[in-house]
Write an enzyme that holds these catalytic residues in place. Sequence first.
Site, PDB file in Angstrom:
ATOM      1  N   ASP A  41     -71.396 -41.789 122.383  1.00  0.00           N
ATOM      2  CA  ASP A  41     -70.823 -41.634 121.061  1.00  0.00           C
ATOM      3  C   ASP A  41     -70.492 -40.161 120.795  1.00  0.00           C
ATOM      4  O   ASP A  41     -71.289 -39.271 121.105  1.00  0.00           O
ATOM      5  CB  ASP A  41     -71.837 -42.140 120.026  1.00  0.00           C
ATOM      6  CG  ASP A  41     -71.355 -41.985 118.608  1.00  0.00           C
ATOM      7  OD1 ASP A  41     -70.415 -42.704 118.229  1.00  0.00           O
ATOM      8  OD2 ASP A  41     -71.928 -41.160 117.875  1.00  0.00           O
TER       9      ASP A  41
ATOM     10  N   GLU B  53     -66.618 -41.184 124.327  1.00  0.00           N
ATOM     11  CA  GLU B  53     -65.757 -41.175 123.163  1.00  0.00           C
ATOM     12  C   GLU B  53     -65.320 -39.721 123.026  1.00  0.00           C
ATOM     13  O   GLU B  53     -66.129 -38.854 122.670  1.00  0.00           O
ATOM     14  CB  GLU B  53     -66.520 -41.642 121.923  1.00  0.00           C
ATOM     15  CG  GLU B  53     -65.648 -41.730 120.682  1.00  0.00           C
ATOM     16  CD  GLU B  53     -66.422 -42.197 119.454  1.00  0.00           C
ATOM     17  OE1 GLU B  53     -65.841 -42.921 118.622  1.00  0.00           O
ATOM     18  OE2 GLU B  53     -67.609 -41.833 119.319  1.00  0.00           O
TER      19      GLU B  53
END
Length: 718
Positions: free
Chosen positions: A364, A401
Amino acid sequence: MQKYIIHENLKTDPGAPYLFGADLVHDGCNFAIFSKNGTSVSLLLFDNPSDTKPSHTIKLDEKVNKTGDVWHIFIYGIKEGQCYGYIIDGPYWPDRDGHRFNKHKLLLDPYAKAISGNYDWNVNAAYAYQVGSGLGDLSFNEESNFGCTAKSVVIDSNNFDWEGDKQLKIPLKNTIIYEIHTRAFTMDKSSGVKNPGTYAGLIEKIPYLTELGITTIELMPVHHFNHLENIRTNPITNEKLYNFWGYSSLGFFAPDAWYASDNDGVTAVYEFKQMVKAMHEAGIEVILDVVYNHTGEGNEYGPTVSFKGIDNSIYYMTEKGRHYKNFSGCGNTLNCNHQVVKKLIKDSLRYWVIDMHIDGFRFDLAAILGRDKHGNWQPDYSVLDEINNDPILGSTQIIAEGWDAAGLYKLGGFPSGWAEWNAKFRDDIRGFIKGDTALSGEVAKRIAGSADLFYYGDRKPCHSINFLTAHDGFTLYDLVSYNNKNNIENGEGNADGNNHNLSWNCGAEGLTDNQTVLSLRDRHMKSMMGILLLSQGTPMILGGDEIKYSKSGNNNTYCHDNRLNWIDWTLLEKNNNFFEFSKYLIQFRRKHPVLRREGFLKGVDSSGNEIRDISWHGIQVQEPDWGIDSHTVAFMLDGSKGETGAELDDNNIYVIINAYWEDLVFHLPSPGKEKTWFVAVDSSTEKGFYEVNKEQKVKSSVFNVRSRSLVVLIDKKQ
């Protein structure tokens, strides 16, 4: 001879600094924790997670129980299930050096492999400062938090029989990722499982996953977090809101107990292992969505749970000590490239690979992991590069990401070996299908593997993780059903969530019984699912999209423990047509190696059969339309083994995408030698596809493609 020390009737020795955390052996347990700036450390033992008083308090002797900056002790007779925590004293100077030591706060072990108990962050005791004081976070709180915080728990890492289980190591080019939330996937009664919302519940859905045909599940965060941290209520229903998604980790080694059948941290470890083992037995990989960019401790006004009280100025990136850099958008940013934090991240990842048999990770806001202590982007000198070159982690799936919440956008810029979520794929395909202009050329790039982003070093098309929907944002059904987000129930005045959704409701907002609108929505969904699974790269499907799951237009359901997140399994029967269509396309991709090429397409004939690896077309053969007003893309793939590297020749495949609002007649290129074109997919039909070996023969050199639809032809001998 070993000299034992007796602490409160416990036999101890100095212990060792080598392994951080609680390392259990046959006759006891070694405890070790890092704190450079702490002046004293005490280890507290508890009989139960809910206890407000410790059974033993052992103050570590700096001369005996400290090596360098590591405090350690070995305690004989400790068994699995022992609850513990630390108290660390030191300076409380937030505005001077960033130190927030408070000897009244029990701290989680950053290396705890199990965590049990609940939090109550609504009470003053949870904070190191006096809530409501005029001094704010510069004030000091002497209340004990023992009764409002979770406890670390000792685990026997060897007490599980894996029965020879190993990571599956499915090549990335053959991977089809399916993103799900552990609780949401089975929590609804319609799931029909015995243990809804749990790791065990996922096991019961393995037959469904194998039928669908995906190769890999990607679990949204399972690292320990506080699901009760949200203080808001639903303004419509007055129901409590939660931290449902879990993107606020507090423990990077412990699977969260919320997903255990009995909400116990020890049970969570064993049920998680059993789930991974069962998935592997079914041929399904498990990768984890991990959040190493920040923690759930929030900013200077957040609670003290672990890192703040252990060594705040080391673990976090701060602004002049007191305030936290907020590249994460969540209140704080981990100091990921400090050596101690690097060690924590890599040790955590290795633990999940070695002890928990995880196949890979999605990181993330991974751009934060490439920032130095000043916030500058230095990927080749960061933990990102170390993860890729790690002898254990380098062989796992590592997916980034490629951006953060502070504007750093590095899609395509990660070190070699990293795959990345391709947001350009998402946006270009969404815009093209809804009818936006000037996108046909961009769509061609995405279909061909996004060489403009990934063609450098040793990267390959598979390093592009292609997706159209994910946990944050509209589901696929909502993407064709809502022009505007509907986030009122999140309690933030509809201000949260992305406003740039590239969605189109097809003529009616939300629920409708208008068959014309419903038919158009169906065609759009089939076109998008088709493009996703026919493109070079690694596809990722959002769990539930294949049965038209809707979140009623809410594109940021992070806070809901209800049907805004829970999969409604009655949709499997209601929308079985789209499920079968999705299942067919997944099998089609797995069957045809031409869709899973090792290298990038170059538009040349490498196999010598007078067919280019990819050729682009328009309504006329060899005349692609890259103009501003173009709404069509057509391409042919050479399936010969000389191009694909497969053992056998594949079919040539011709794909036509008509995103225009009128039917168009396409002239067809010649099929392979002595072969004929057959229709495998036509998204304008009710079923959308033809069964294998029952494909419809094309009897003309032209093909009428319905408006806003997708057609796939394969060539084969009659």
